[in-house]
Scaffold this motif. Structure first.
Motif, PDB file in Angstrom:
ATOM      1  N   GLU A   1       0.811  -1.207   0.000  1.00 21.43           N
ATOM      2  CA  GLU A   1       0.000   0.000   0.000  1.00 21.43           C
ATOM      3  C   GLU A   1       0.849   1.263   0.000  1.00 21.43           C
ATOM      4  N   ASN A   2       2.081   1.147   0.470  1.00 22.28           N
ATOM      5  CA  ASN A   2       3.007   2.284   0.443  1.00 22.28           C
ATOM      6  C   ASN A   2       4.091   2.113  -0.626  1.00 22.28           C
ATOM      7  N   GLY A   3       3.815   1.225  -1.573  1.00 24.50           N
ATOM      8  CA  GLY A   3       4.679   1.141  -2.743  1.00 24.50           C
ATOM      9  C   GLY A   3       5.930   0.311  -2.599  1.00 24.50           C
ATOM     10  N   ARG A   4       6.049  -0.504  -1.534  1.00 21.54           N
ATOM     11  CA  ARG A   4       7.219  -1.343  -1.360  1.00 21.54           C
ATOM     12  C   ARG A   4       6.799  -2.816  -1.326  1.00 21.54           C
ATOM     13  N   VAL A   5       7.504  -3.634  -2.107  1.00 23.61           N
ATOM     14  CA  VAL A   5       7.183  -5.057  -2.222  1.00 23.61           C
ATOM     15  C   VAL A   5       8.453  -5.873  -2.062  1.00 23.61           C
ATOM     16  N   GLY A   6       8.390  -6.899  -1.204  1.00 23.81           N
ATOM     17  CA  GLY A   6       9.579  -7.715  -0.952  1.00 23.81           C
ATOM     18  C   GLY A   6      10.051  -8.485  -2.166  1.00 23.81           C
ATOM     19  N   PHE A   7       9.113  -9.056  -2.905  1.00 20.51           N
ATOM     20  CA  PHE A   7       9.480  -9.757  -4.142  1.00 20.51           C
ATOM     21  C   PHE A   7       8.247  -9.880  -5.028  1.00 20.51           C
ATOM     22  N   ALA A   8       8.493 -10.063  -6.325  1.00 23.97           N
ATOM     23  CA  ALA A   8       7.404 -10.237  -7.281  1.00 23.97           C
ATOM     24  C   ALA A   8       7.831 -11.232  -8.347  1.00 23.97           C
TER      25      ALA A   8
ATOM     26  N   ASP B   1      12.946  -6.638  -3.652  1.00 23.90           N
ATOM     27  CA  ASP B   1      13.014  -5.312  -3.044  1.00 23.90           C
ATOM     28  C   ASP B   1      12.580  -4.242  -4.047  1.00 23.90           C
ATOM     29  N   VAL B   2      11.297  -4.263  -4.346  1.00 25.47           N
ATOM     30  CA  VAL B   2      10.734  -3.378  -5.368  1.00 25.47           C
ATOM     31  C   VAL B   2      10.167  -2.119  -4.732  1.00 25.47           C
ATOM     32  N   ASP B   3      10.370  -0.989  -5.399  1.00 26.56           N
ATOM     33  CA  ASP B   3       9.900   0.308  -4.913  1.00 26.56           C
ATOM     34  C   ASP B   3       9.285   1.048  -6.096  1.00 26.56           C
ATOM     35  N   ARG B   4       8.029   1.493  -5.944  1.00 24.81           N
ATOM     36  CA  ARG B   4       7.408   2.207  -7.065  1.00 24.81           C
ATOM     37  C   ARG B   4       8.040   3.579  -7.291  1.00 24.81           C
ATOM     38  N   GLY B   5       8.777   4.082  -6.327  1.00 23.38           N
ATOM     39  CA  GLY B   5       9.626   5.249  -6.549  1.00 23.38           C
ATOM     40  C   GLY B   5       8.949   6.599  -6.569  1.00 23.38           C
ATOM     41  N   GLU B   6       7.945   6.803  -5.689  1.00 22.20           N
ATOM     42  CA  GLU B   6       7.290   8.112  -5.709  1.00 22.20           C
ATOM     43  C   GLU B   6       8.182   9.250  -5.251  1.00 22.20           C
ATOM     44  N   GLU B   7       9.322   8.929  -4.650  1.00 17.84           N
ATOM     45  CA  GLU B   7      10.255  10.008  -4.295  1.00 17.84           C
ATOM     46  C   GLU B   7      10.728  10.764  -5.531  1.00 17.84           C
ATOM     47  N   PHE B   8      10.594  10.128  -6.701  1.00 15.14           N
ATOM     48  CA  PHE B   8      11.031  10.754  -7.945  1.00 15.14           C
ATOM     49  C   PHE B   8       9.899  11.435  -8.694  1.00 15.14           C
TER      50      PHE B   8
END
Length: 219
Positions: free
Chosen positions: A57-64, A122-129
């Motif tokens: 829900e906050n854009g971080r996923v351990g693995f996919a 360790d996936v991050d949707r990257g909204e910091e960018f």
């Protein structure tokens, strides 16, 4: 699902079951049992690794679990996506001219396993960018020794975790390029996920840059 709550084996099985429910075996031309057998070796890889933060829900996923276009075409994979609470299927924007998706591949700096399916960690949707110039975001990610996501990886993330794609927190996929200035991206249009693209030097306040720590395929 929080990092503390995730059971990696249960979660791996959930991902496989999700793909089966969406018809991935049929799209790949394989019976469901054979499809399951083909990805089963990846289950052991999940068990053997330390999984990072898992908070979709906050854009971080351990693995996919990533199924590549070698098994399922991008257009058909997009049609199996949807937003949380919506049934309208995802689609590829018509700004991709006919045949162009085949030219969007991983550049030399993005090392993708030669496999039909593999794991992304360790996936991050990257909204910091969000609001950053895409090429600058890609440079920053490379400087952290992370990798930008490909089209297939971005679709996999959305397919398995629809909650990652939300208003003002959509994401670019700098790991698939075709030799020009276009950077693929996933965002929301007509109440559905859309695969489109933006220019590499045009920032958008609602588009981040998705990344991961690593990719691993079965031996």
């Amino acid at each position: 699902m929080s990092e503390k709550a995730v059971d990696v084996e249960v979660e791996f099985d959930r991902q496989v079951e999700r793909l089966v429910e969406l018809g991935y075996p049929e799209l790949a031309g394989r019976p469901a049992e054979r499809f399951g057998e083909s990805v089963a070796p990846l289950r052991e890889l999940v068990r053997s690794r330390t999984i990072g933060e898992h908070d979709p829900e906050n854009g971080r996923v351990g693995f996919a679990l990533v199924v590549t276009r070698r098994l399922v075409p991008i257009e058909q994979a997009m049609q199996r996506t949807a937003l949380v609470g919506r049934s309208t299927p995802g689609f590829v924007d018509r700004s991709f001219e006919e045949g162009s998706l085949a030219r969007f591949v991983a550049p030399e700096a993005v090392h993708v396993p030669d496999a039909d399916a593999y794991l992304l960690f360790d996936v991050d949707r990257g909204e910091e960018f969000c609001g950053a110039v895409p090429v600058d975001a890609m440079d920053a990610i490379a400087g952290r020794e992370r990798t930008v996501l490909t089209i297939e990886e971005g679709i996999a993330l959305l397919t398995l975790y629809p909650e990652v794609l939300v208003k003002n927190k959509c994401y670019m996929l700098g790991g698939s390029r075709c030799g020009d200035r276009r950077v693929p991206a996933l965002w929301i249009s007509r109440n559905a996920p859309k695969l489109g693209w933006c220019w590499e030097r045009n920032p958008h306040t609602w588009l981040g840059m998705a990344s991961a720590a690593s990719r691993v395929a079965a031996a």
